[in-house]
Design a protein around this motif. Structure first.
Motif, PDB file in Angstrom:
ATOM      1  N   SER A  38       0.830  -1.002  -0.381  1.00 22.13           N
ATOM      2  CA  SER A  38       0.226  -0.147  -0.328  1.00 22.13           C
ATOM      3  C   SER A  38       0.677   1.636   0.169  1.00 22.13           C
ATOM      4  O   SER A  38       0.079   2.179  -0.402  1.00 22.13           O
ATOM      5  CB  SER A  38      -1.221  -0.072   1.391  1.00 22.13           C
ATOM      6  N   PHE A  39       2.023   1.073   0.526  1.00 18.59           N
ATOM      7  CA  PHE A  39       3.059   2.370   0.795  1.00 18.59           C
ATOM      8  C   PHE A  39       3.668   2.590  -0.727  1.00 18.59           C
ATOM      9  O   PHE A  39       4.319   3.498  -0.984  1.00 18.59           O
ATOM     10  CB  PHE A  39       4.090   1.796   1.698  1.00 18.59           C
ATOM     11  N   PHE A  40       3.766   1.306  -1.667  1.00 16.77           N
ATOM     12  CA  PHE A  40       4.480   2.028  -2.781  1.00 16.77           C
ATOM     13  C   PHE A  40       3.160   2.293  -3.760  1.00 16.77           C
ATOM     14  O   PHE A  40       3.244   2.791  -4.225  1.00 16.77           O
ATOM     15  CB  PHE A  40       4.880   0.071  -3.682  1.00 16.77           C
ATOM     16  N   SER A  41       2.008   2.307  -3.816  1.00 16.97           N
ATOM     17  CA  SER A  41       1.001   2.287  -4.245  1.00 16.97           C
ATOM     18  C   SER A  41       0.626   3.476  -4.308  1.00 16.97           C
ATOM     19  O   SER A  41      -0.017   4.796  -5.229  1.00 16.97           O
ATOM     20  CB  SER A  41      -0.785   1.507  -4.287  1.00 16.97           C
ATOM     21  N   VAL A  42       0.821   4.611  -3.242  1.00 17.15           N
ATOM     22  CA  VAL A  42       0.673   5.756  -2.526  1.00 17.15           C
ATOM     23  C   VAL A  42       2.130   6.467  -3.385  1.00 17.15           C
ATOM     24  O   VAL A  42       2.188   7.556  -3.257  1.00 17.15           O
ATOM     25  CB  VAL A  42       0.714   6.193  -1.472  1.00 17.15           C
TER      26      VAL A  42
END
Length: 119
Positions: free
Chosen positions: A30-34
């Motif tokens: 989820s961090f990479f998607s942000v």
């Protein structure tokens, strides 16, 4: 009972560790998607590099600074199982934007219809 010199695990330690791993598993993707794709790609490359260093270089035994630096590199490289698929997905070459695929297909069809042998 034989005394092995090891203490019994603290009650609930397994549950806490499982919760920590689950939180990490949920956080990293989820961090990479942000993040913007270019920044996430740089972070992933750093993670893969740190994992490679950890795999190739043995852990130091003396030198407090070296041990601390090694642990930082080791922890940074732990997310490599998420970084490699992200890098693979974002490093794939895409067709050039100047000539869309539909136009290339139409041009090839026109050459065949006109009886030309060169595209």
């Amino acid at each position: 009972m034989v005394d092995t010199g090891q203490s019994a695990p603290v009650a609930g330690a397994t549950t806490r560790n499982t919760a920590k791993v689950a939180a990490i598993v949920a956080f990293i993707p989820s961090f990479f998607s942000v993040l913007p794709p270019n920044l996430a790609l740089v972070i992933c490359a750093g993670m893969v590099t740190c994992a490679a260093i950890t795999a190739a270089v043995p852990a130091p035994v003396h030198g407090r600074l070296l041990v601390v630096l090694y642990q930082i590199v080791r922890v940074t490289g732990l997310g490599v199982q998420y970084a490699v698929p992200y890098m693979a997905a974002h490093l794939v070459k895409t067709p050039s934007a100047s000539v869309p695929a539909a136009e290339v297909g139409a041009a090839a069809t026109e050459c065949v219809v006109a009886g030309k042998t060169t595209p």
